[in-house]
Design an enzyme around this catalytic site. Structure first.
Site, PDB file in Angstrom:
ATOM      1  CB  SER A 191     -13.884  -4.608  -0.909  1.00 53.78           C
ATOM      2  OG  SER A 191     -12.692  -4.118  -1.261  1.00 53.78           O
ATOM      3  N   PRO A 192     -16.242  -4.997   2.097  1.00 51.86           N
ATOM      4  CG  PRO A 192     -16.513  -4.256   4.357  1.00 51.86           C
ATOM      5  CD  PRO A 192     -15.377  -4.606   3.465  1.00 51.86           C
ATOM      6  CG  LEU A 193     -18.841  -0.505   3.102  1.00 49.91           C
ATOM      7  CD1 LEU A 193     -18.415   0.777   3.303  1.00 49.91           C
ATOM      8  CD2 LEU A 193     -20.405  -0.918   3.249  1.00 49.91           C
ATOM      9  N   GLY A 194     -18.361  -3.208  -1.169  1.00 47.69           N
ATOM     10  CA  GLY A 194     -18.422  -3.397  -2.661  1.00 47.69           C
ATOM     11  C   GLY A 194     -17.770  -2.186  -3.409  1.00 47.69           C
ATOM     12  NE  ARG A 195     -12.354  -4.146  -5.476  1.00 50.00           N
ATOM     13  CZ  ARG A 195     -11.231  -4.402  -4.752  1.00 50.00           C
ATOM     14  NH1 ARG A 195     -10.456  -3.299  -4.548  1.00 50.00           N
ATOM     15  NH2 ARG A 195     -10.803  -5.405  -4.819  1.00 50.00           N
ATOM     16  N   GLY A 196     -17.085   0.785  -2.410  1.00 54.77           N
ATOM     17  CA  GLY A 196     -17.961   2.132  -2.620  1.00 54.77           C
ATOM     18  C   GLY A 196     -19.189   2.008  -3.349  1.00 54.77           C
ATOM     19  CG  PHE A 197     -22.157  -1.075  -6.078  1.00 59.51           C
ATOM     20  CD1 PHE A 197     -23.056  -0.404  -7.136  1.00 59.51           C
ATOM     21  CD2 PHE A 197     -22.719  -2.254  -5.609  1.00 59.51           C
ATOM     22  CE1 PHE A 197     -24.145  -0.388  -7.536  1.00 59.51           C
ATOM     23  CE2 PHE A 197     -24.010  -2.449  -6.093  1.00 59.51           C
ATOM     24  CZ  PHE A 197     -24.777  -1.944  -7.019  1.00 59.51           C
TER      25      PHE A 197
ATOM     26  CE1 TYR B 270      -3.066  -3.088   0.225  1.00 63.58           C
ATOM     27  CE2 TYR B 270      -3.336  -2.490   2.716  1.00 63.58           C
ATOM     28  CZ  TYR B 270      -3.540  -3.290   1.482  1.00 63.58           C
ATOM     29  OH  TYR B 270      -4.503  -4.481   1.415  1.00 63.58           O
TER      30      TYR B 270
END
Length: 340
Positions: free
Chosen positions: A205-211, A55
């Protein structure tokens, strides 16, 4: 917020991924913004903090290490090796996957130095290097445990067979892979295997990468440096099809009395007591929203509605392009290659 077990550690069910501060999503955060998010996470009861050598080519570790150092006795600090920046003959840093014992040792030593700590609580193999038997990579990491440089081992983005082979070489405390309503590869086998073997499933990414929070409506505005701009699901026409899922999801969120982001986090945590949600953010308000999701109980009706709405066949586009797919040992990719 309840807690989950990762090996001998007890951690908050919602952790904080520190990639977003300086890698992956465009402009990232200023040091002041990152510090504010880290302090807010500590105050909110978050005890799992996750970074990696990759990162920002070490920038994330250098940023979070000094801030978290005074709190080391009450948090679990995770990092990853086996995928890092290597400077070529032309002087340019490039991402290289290298699971050799020599590379893993060097990655770990570099991470310890940047983090300003004597030991990393949870050390992951960031990507399996198919040129190196998984037993050889894990064996090298096990020696780091024996030397007191690392306390527990994890793997990232591997399938069931690789996970079992690694676990036979040395106990694996955690498997970190993408998992959300939008990405359900875990349900092809790794989620169940982790439950069987007593391994925590850390869902990044439990939020779908912001989706899933519903705030990203126009993907044409993504920066070229944002990794999503090259992901099939975020291609404008494909993304427009996926956006149609959010209106019925909002109905379910209203039934649950929460926001879309809170609902997405809560759903992930309802998939098993061994599941940890690992969202990342550069904003304090989003962090607090994620943490609230860790305390929400969903009814069977809402859970069934979400499962029906987000069946894999309803999702348009792959999560990775072909090159990135080749770098992960997921069941979906293995099935496509072998026909098994």
């Amino acid at each position: 917020m309840h807690t989950c077990s990762i090996g001998l550690f007890s951690v908050s069910a919602v952790g904080l991924g520190c990639m977003n501060f300086c890698h992956g999503y465009g402009s990232g955060a200023t040091p002041q913004q990152a510090q504010a998010v880290l302090h807010a996470a500590l105050e909110a009861g978050v005890t799992l903090f996750d970074t990696a050598a990759l990162y920002g080519f070490g920038a994330s570790e250098s940023l979070v290490g000094p801030i978290l150092q005074p709190h080391r006795d009450r948090i679990v600090l995770a990092s990853k090796g086996g995928m890092a920046g290597v400077r070529g003959a032309d002087g340019v840093l490039r991402r290289v996957i290298d699971g050799s014992p020599q590379a893993l040792r060097q990655n770990c030593e570099d991470s310890l130095r940047r983090l300003g700590t004597d030991v990393i609580d949870l050390y992951y193999l960031h990507r399996w290097d198919p040129r190196v038997p998984i037993e050889e990579s894990v064996g090298a990491m096990a020696r780091l445990v024996q030397e007191g440089k690392v306390r527990a081992l994890g793997l990232s983005e591997v399938g069931v067979d690789t996970l079992r082979r690694a676990h036979r070489e040395h106990p694996i405390a955690a498997l970190q892979s993408e998992y959300s309503l939008w990405t359900r590869n875990a349900e092809l086998g790794t989620l169940a295997a982790c439950r069987e073997l007593g391994i925590a499933y850390v869902a990044f990414s439990p939020l779908g990468r912001g989706f899933l929070p519903g705030q990203l409506q126009d993907v044409t505005q993504l920066l070229a440096s944002d990794m999503r701009s090259s992901m099939p699901r975020f291609a404008p026409e494909t993304y427009a099809r996926n956006l149609q899922l959010l209106a019925p999801m909002q109905v379910l969120a209203a039934q649950a009395g929460c926001s879309l982001a809170e609902l997405a986090i809560a759903w992930v945590l309802h998939q098993g007591e061994h599941v940890v949600a690992l969202p990342g953010t550069t904003r304090v308000d989003h962090l607090l929203e994620d943490v609230r999701g860790g305390s929400i109980q969903l009814s069977p009706t809402v859970l069934a509605g979400l499962d029906a709405l987000f069946q894999p066949q309803a999702i348009a586009g792959d999560r990775y392009g072909l090159q990135a797919q080749r770098e992960v040992d997921t069941e979906k990719y293995a099935f496509e290659q072998t026909g098994r």
